[in-house]
Design a protein around this motif. Structure first.
Motif, mmCIF file in Angstrom:
data_model
loop_
_atom_site.group_PDB
_atom_site.id
_atom_site.type_symbol
_atom_site.label_atom_id
_atom_site.label_comp_id
_atom_site.label_asym_id
_atom_site.label_seq_id
_atom_site.Cartn_x
_atom_site.Cartn_y
_atom_site.Cartn_z
ATOM 1 N N GLY A 30 -11.254 8.762 2.701
ATOM 2 C CA GLY A 30 -10.318 8.050 1.834
ATOM 3 C C GLY A 30 -8.975 7.695 2.436
ATOM 4 N N LEU A 31 -8.749 7.988 3.693
ATOM 5 C CA LEU A 31 -7.445 7.695 4.292
ATOM 6 C C LEU A 31 -7.252 6.201 4.497
ATOM 7 N N HIS A 32 -6.061 5.735 4.201
ATOM 8 C CA HIS A 32 -5.702 4.343 4.450
ATOM 9 C C HIS A 32 -5.701 4.112 5.961
ATOM 10 N N ALA A 33 -6.046 2.902 6.367
ATOM 11 C CA ALA A 33 -6.126 2.559 7.799
ATOM 12 C C ALA A 33 -4.800 2.810 8.512
ATOM 13 N N ASN A 34 -3.671 2.547 7.835
ATOM 14 C CA ASN A 34 -2.359 2.785 8.457
ATOM 15 C C ASN A 34 -2.189 4.261 8.825
ATOM 16 N N ALA A 46 0.819 -1.218 0.000
ATOM 17 C CA ALA A 46 0.000 0.000 0.000
ATOM 18 C C ALA A 46 0.852 1.267 0.000
ATOM 19 N N LEU A 47 1.996 1.242 -0.686
ATOM 20 C CA LEU A 47 2.858 2.428 -0.689
ATOM 21 C C LEU A 47 2.126 3.665 -1.215
ATOM 22 N N GLY A 48 1.416 3.520 -2.315
ATOM 23 C CA GLY A 48 0.707 4.653 -2.911
ATOM 24 C C GLY A 48 -0.355 5.250 -1.997
ATOM 25 N N PRO A 49 -1.312 4.419 -1.512
ATOM 26 C CA PRO A 49 -2.351 4.970 -0.644
ATOM 27 C C PRO A 49 -1.814 5.562 0.666
ATOM 28 N N VAL A 50 -0.806 4.938 1.243
ATOM 29 C CA VAL A 50 -0.238 5.473 2.485
ATOM 30 C C VAL A 50 0.500 6.779 2.197
ATOM 31 N N SER A 51 1.224 6.816 1.101
ATOM 32 C CA SER A 51 1.919 8.042 0.707
ATOM 33 C C SER A 51 0.921 9.183 0.507
ATOM 34 N N ASP A 52 -0.150 8.904 -0.236
ATOM 35 C CA ASP A 52 -1.173 9.932 -0.476
ATOM 36 C C ASP A 52 -1.800 10.397 0.833
ATOM 37 N N GLY A 53 -2.104 9.444 1.711
ATOM 38 C CA GLY A 53 -2.717 9.786 2.998
ATOM 39 C C GLY A 53 -1.797 10.610 3.871
ATOM 40 N N LEU A 54 -0.521 10.238 3.901
ATOM 41 C CA LEU A 54 0.441 11.001 4.704
ATOM 42 C C LEU A 54 0.603 12.420 4.166
ATOM 43 N N GLN A 55 0.612 12.563 2.858
ATOM 44 C CA GLN A 55 0.709 13.907 2.287
ATOM 45 C C GLN A 55 -0.512 14.739 2.648
ATOM 46 N N MET A 56 -1.674 14.083 2.657
ATOM 47 C CA MET A 56 -2.919 14.787 3.014
ATOM 48 C C MET A 56 -2.877 15.255 4.468
ATOM 49 N N VAL A 57 -2.541 14.361 5.402
ATOM 50 C CA VAL A 57 -2.553 14.763 6.811
ATOM 51 C C VAL A 57 -1.412 15.737 7.118
#
Length: 178
Positions: A69-73, A24-35
């Motif tokens: 849309g945030l990944h659970a991680n 899940a590199l992509g979704p976690v990366s996107d989520g971290l950038q968002m937060v």
């Protein structure tokens, strides 16, 4: 600042490892950038640093602003950081996560600063040249700085390639001063 970077590193490394294992590199990366963007917002920062706002309210605020849309991680990381009063680390964690991701994907980040806007052909040629030189894919961030007078300055990691007229003039002035 170096102290916060040191504190953020284990969180970034653990997040990267978990994302890699979960594919899940992509979704976690996107989520971290968002937060990270949320945490960097001036209004959000004033709320998050307010001692009257409790941890649960902060988590709900992050969730409301970020959406579903945030990944659970990422959701779990935000909750853990808020509970431990370390939400200030989110931008640093995101930045370090991106470095780990680029390294894993064998991608280099290059900052190209030119005296005049580059054409698409010039940009492509410069990126291709950097990819041949470093043997990796290159993501380029391009800026314009008219004070360079001509040419460009390229920064890849901590290496800087000076190819501007201003840098050449500075080198000549230093040589003449000796």
């Amino acid at each position: 600042m170096a102290e916060l970077v040191t504190v953020a590193r284990p969180y970034a490394e653990a997040s990267f490892k978990a994302a890699l294992e979960g594919n899940a590199l992509g979704p976690v990366s996107d989520g971290l950038q968002m937060v990270a963007a949320i945490a960097n917002d001036a209004q959000m920062r004033s709320v998050v640093t307010n001692p009257r706002v409790n941890s649960q309210q902060k988590k709900e605020l992050f969730a409301a602003v970020a959406g579903t849309g945030l990944h659970a991680n990422v959701t779990n990381l935000v909750a853990m950081l808020v509970d431990n009063h370390r939400e200030v680390l989110l931008p640093l964690i995101s930045s370090q996560f991106e470095e780990l991701k680029r390294d894993h994907e064998r991608v280099l980040h290059a900052k190209i600063t030119s005296a005049q806007p580059l054409t698409d052909a010039q940009r492509s040629e410069l990126v291709a040249s950097l990819e041949r030189q470093y043997g990796r894919k290159v993501e380029a961030e391009v800026d314009v700085d008219p004070e360079l007078l001509g040419g460009a300055r390229v920064q890849v990691g901590d290496q800087v390639i000076h190819a501007s007229v201003r840098d050449a003039l500075a080198q000549m002035a230093a040589a003449l001063a000796r």
